[in-house]
Design an enzyme around this catalytic site. Structure first.
Site, mmCIF file in Angstrom:
data_model
loop_
_atom_site.group_PDB
_atom_site.id
_atom_site.type_symbol
_atom_site.label_atom_id
_atom_site.label_comp_id
_atom_site.label_asym_id
_atom_site.label_seq_id
_atom_site.Cartn_x
_atom_site.Cartn_y
_atom_site.Cartn_z
ATOM 1 N N CYS A 177 -9.284 -4.649 2.049
ATOM 2 C CA CYS A 177 -9.422 -4.194 3.435
ATOM 3 C C CYS A 177 -8.067 -3.984 4.106
ATOM 4 C CB CYS A 177 -10.204 -5.219 4.264
ATOM 5 S SG CYS A 177 -11.771 -5.741 3.577
ATOM 6 N N ASP A 178 -7.129 -4.899 3.867
ATOM 7 C CA ASP A 178 -5.938 -4.974 4.714
ATOM 8 C C ASP A 178 -4.598 -4.745 4.029
ATOM 9 O OD1 ASP A 178 -7.598 -5.540 6.866
ATOM 10 O OD2 ASP A 178 -7.510 -7.694 6.537
ATOM 11 N N CYS A 238 -9.196 -10.482 2.832
ATOM 12 C CA CYS A 238 -9.603 -9.306 2.048
ATOM 13 C C CYS A 238 -8.433 -8.365 1.833
ATOM 14 C CB CYS A 238 -10.743 -8.580 2.759
ATOM 15 S SG CYS A 238 -11.297 -7.086 1.902
#
Length: 311
Positions: free
Chosen positions: A138-139, A135
């Site tokens: 997300c990261d 993701c």
């Protein structure tokens, strides 16, 4: 067999969306049980740090899951372990059968999520959360000004690659074919982006690390058979995502790929069955979107019961 347990609402899945749906339904004075085959929190339990959920500058995934769980329990929801086998209809009632017993309710909320397909190569599991991610949204922030790799060539791979290119030093797309499968407009954007590089006809063999974090990706040139390596600090894998909906297939609420179809109020075409979060056919899959959809689903369950009472 143990006696069937009765509730107003059965929420299947204890991730952020399911916990939020249970919270809202419980606050509407409905009797709610959350069923999950594992610990509550869902994929948050596999996330070391979360810095894109409003209200928390930085929080560990399991800690956020614990807070959401406690909020739902404080509102009166219950939690039970169970691997759901099927949902059967009996008039307005839904019978949810699990490996540990049967549950009955007038409404069911499906929040079973989806899982990213894995490559199955050496180092993938070892470095999950230590440089291996599924993701970018997300990261990406953890790899600012770093060299990263994206494995895959479809829409998701290129979309996430473009997202990463906003902050990463470089993004190397490693693809097993000689051309991308992504939409033409995405391909054009990727080819025009000076930060993006491409390695074609490459079979990923191993994700390499130093014991603490990712340092490189090893791959085989499918044309020459030569083993090669590219140095990166992060590897983002996009070789497909699988909705957790196999047991709901007979309900006729999924598309050909298995994603559950709903309207904007999280209602499926079967009355009294709702779905939310990563299991839905949609674009963005985040904790924040799951929570938003959970609140809608919880409220819609209440509205559903109000409609039944008015008849």
């Amino acid at each position: 067999m143990s006696e069937r347990k009765n509730y107003d609402v059965i929420v299947i899945g204890a991730g952020p969306g399911g916990l939020t749906a249970a919270l809202y339904a419980a606050r509407a004075n409905l009797k709610v049980v959350i069923l999950d085959r594992g610990i509550y929190g869902g994929q948050m339990n596999n996330t070391a740090g979360i810095d894109n959920y409003p209200g928390f500058v930085d929080i560990q995934g399991p800690e956020l899951g614990e807070k959401m769980y406690q909020t739902a329990m404080n509102a009166g929801a219950e939690f039970a372990y169970g691997d759901v086998q099927s949902i059967e209809q009996d008039g307005n009632k839904k019978i949810v059968k699990t490996d540990s017993g049967e549950y009955e309710a007038g409404a069911v909320v499906i929040a079973t999520g989806a899982v990213h397909k894995h490559l199955g190569v050496a180092g993938e599991e070892e470095y999950a959360g230590k440089g291996v991610s599924y993701c970018a949204v997300c990261d990406a922030a953890f790899f600012r000004d770093e060299d990263v790799a994206v494995i895959g060539g479809g829409d998701s791979a290129i979309q996430e690659g473009l997202y990463l290119a906003q902050s990463a030093k470089s993004v190397t797309v490693i693809h097993r074919r000689d051309q991308l499968r992504a939409k033409a407009e995405l391909q054009q954007k990727a080819f025009e982006n000076k930060k993006m590089k491409f390695i074609w006809n490459a079979q990923t063999e191993e994700i390499v690390g130093d014991g603490n974090k990712v340092t490189a990706v090893k791959y085989k040139d499918k044309e020459t058979g030569e083993e090669k390596e590219v140095k990166v600090a992060g590897v983002f894998i996009y070789v497909g995502i699988q909705p957790q909906t196999a047991v709901f297939k007979d309900l006729g609420i999924t598309d050909e790929q298995g994603w559950i179809l709903t309207d904007n109020n999280m209602r499926t075409k079967v009355k009294g069955i709702f779905a939310l979060g990563d299991v839905r056919a949609k674009e963005l899959r985040q904790i924040a979107t799951a929570v938003g959809e959970g609140s809608i689903a919880g409220q819609e369950v209440y509205n559903y019961y109000q409609g039944l009472n008015e008849k």
